[in-house]
Design a protein around this motif. Sequence first.
Motif, short mmCIF file in Angstrom:
data_model
loop_
_atom_site.label_atom_id
_atom_site.label_comp_id
_atom_site.label_asym_id
_atom_site.label_seq_id
_atom_site.Cartn_x
_atom_site.Cartn_y
_atom_site.Cartn_z
N THR A 1 0.84 -1.18 0.00
CA THR A 1 0.00 0.00 0.00
C THR A 1 0.89 1.24 0.00
N ASN A 2 0.42 2.30 -0.65
CA ASN A 2 1.14 3.58 -0.82
C ASN A 2 2.27 3.50 -1.84
N TYR B 1 4.47 3.34 -5.34
CA TYR B 1 4.49 3.91 -6.69
C TYR B 1 5.66 3.30 -7.44
N ALA C 1 -0.31 2.00 -5.73
CA ALA C 1 -1.26 1.80 -4.64
C ALA C 1 -2.66 2.27 -4.97
N THR C 2 -2.80 3.15 -5.94
CA THR C 2 -4.10 3.73 -6.22
C THR C 2 -4.27 3.96 -7.71
N LYS D 1 -6.04 6.56 -9.01
CA LYS D 1 -5.87 7.99 -9.24
C LYS D 1 -4.52 8.45 -8.71
N LYS E 1 -6.34 5.74 -13.82
CA LYS E 1 -7.78 5.77 -14.09
C LYS E 1 -8.06 5.74 -15.59
N TYR F 1 -0.87 10.10 -1.33
CA TYR F 1 -2.07 9.94 -2.15
C TYR F 1 -3.24 10.78 -1.66
#
Length: 452
Positions: free
Chosen positions: A149-150, A152, A164-165, A167, A171, A416
């Motif tokens: 997690t977190n 990049y 991790a995401t 956005k 997207k 993030y």
Amino acid sequence: MLKESLPKVITELPGPKSKKIIEKRLAETATAVACGTPAAIERAEGCMIQDVDGNIFLDFVAGIGVMNVGYSNPKIVKAAQDQLALYAHPQANCIHYKELGDLAERINKIVPGDFKKRTFFCNAGAEAVENAVKIARKFTGKKGVITFTNAYHGRTIFTMAMNATVKPYGKGFMGSTDGIYRAEFPDMYRLPKGVTEEEAVQYYVGKLETMLKTYVDPDDVACFILEPVQGEGGFTVFPIEFIKELRRICDENNILLIADEIQSGWCRTGRTLTCDYWAEIGVYADIVTTAKSVAAGLPLALVTAREEILECCAVGELGGTYGGNPVAIASAMAALDVMEEENMSARALEINKICMDRLGKMADKSGIIGNIRGLGAMIGIEFVKDLETKEHDKEAVDFILKDCVQNGLILKSAGYMGNTIRLLMPLVISDEQLNAGFDIMEAAIDKYVDVI
């Protein structure tokens, strides 16, 4: 000289010449590549940038960790010019050239590990990460990749799936997540309720071991990949004891450990590479990826691994047109000389002391700085609306960044939730310049606190 200057803004921003350049960029290039600095560069030296309107800025971003050795170092400029005059790019598949072996030999000695190493050359961080995972899969015969997690790791189809995401990096692009799993980063600032700092490492190790028993079979996992200090995720540091336990888990399950040092490498954190801290407790990564500051601004990325891992690849399975460009290599050799001669790892630790002192005082006064973290001159400042609830305060960061640049200090956010300011000043910065930057930042924080 520009490199000895202090910030000085003499026009409104952007100035008239910068405005024309910015307008053309916005009209002719992909606006997805955004820039929040209202100025266009004319020249730069050390940690100082002069724009086309004569304004002088102090750079606390360093090209997002690319200019650790500072702008326009004459030794590096000359090395690149001299090489360009001989030949620019004969391409490694077409003819041999000595620069390739010379830099590989040097990198193999620098990357920690009590084993024979080899290095593969490519162009950018995401390319290095993709190749590292590709090699790990080939060597182990397994497909699974565990990130955190977190994290990049890049913007290619595969690396953005490891981020991790979704956005803002993924997207709508529908990156392949096949075989990618995510473990929980050991966040020492935002610990779960009831978990103490003393218990934290074992708590997160326990969660990881449970994941390998219940969610993903370790017999299907080729590698763990992590940033020793997370970059876009907010400049959070993996605890050294967690790394020790992670190495144990890897060894017990035939899983490779990949250290993504794209942003944290090359003297930034107080060692040549951040995984040198791991080496001090006898832990080594199997594969290390580096880029950014290694060539002082020219495109060069490296995958360095244990010999038997890299040599599992057959002829033709690795490559790329521009990987190991001789001009970039010349710049890298000169940059490594500068890092050693000027002892930039030690300078990063000196910068850390000044930063922590100034930031600690700002935190005590402002009441909106929840956490100051990092290693060496890679520091994150997390802003919160309440010190108890730790609610993210992106508005504070947005205000501070805009106010600082209007007064000659270039900063960039991270995390993030957008509530962390990252510090990546060139390691050639003077104490006077460093404190001048903090004076600007402190004034911006005071102004924001007065507004709220």
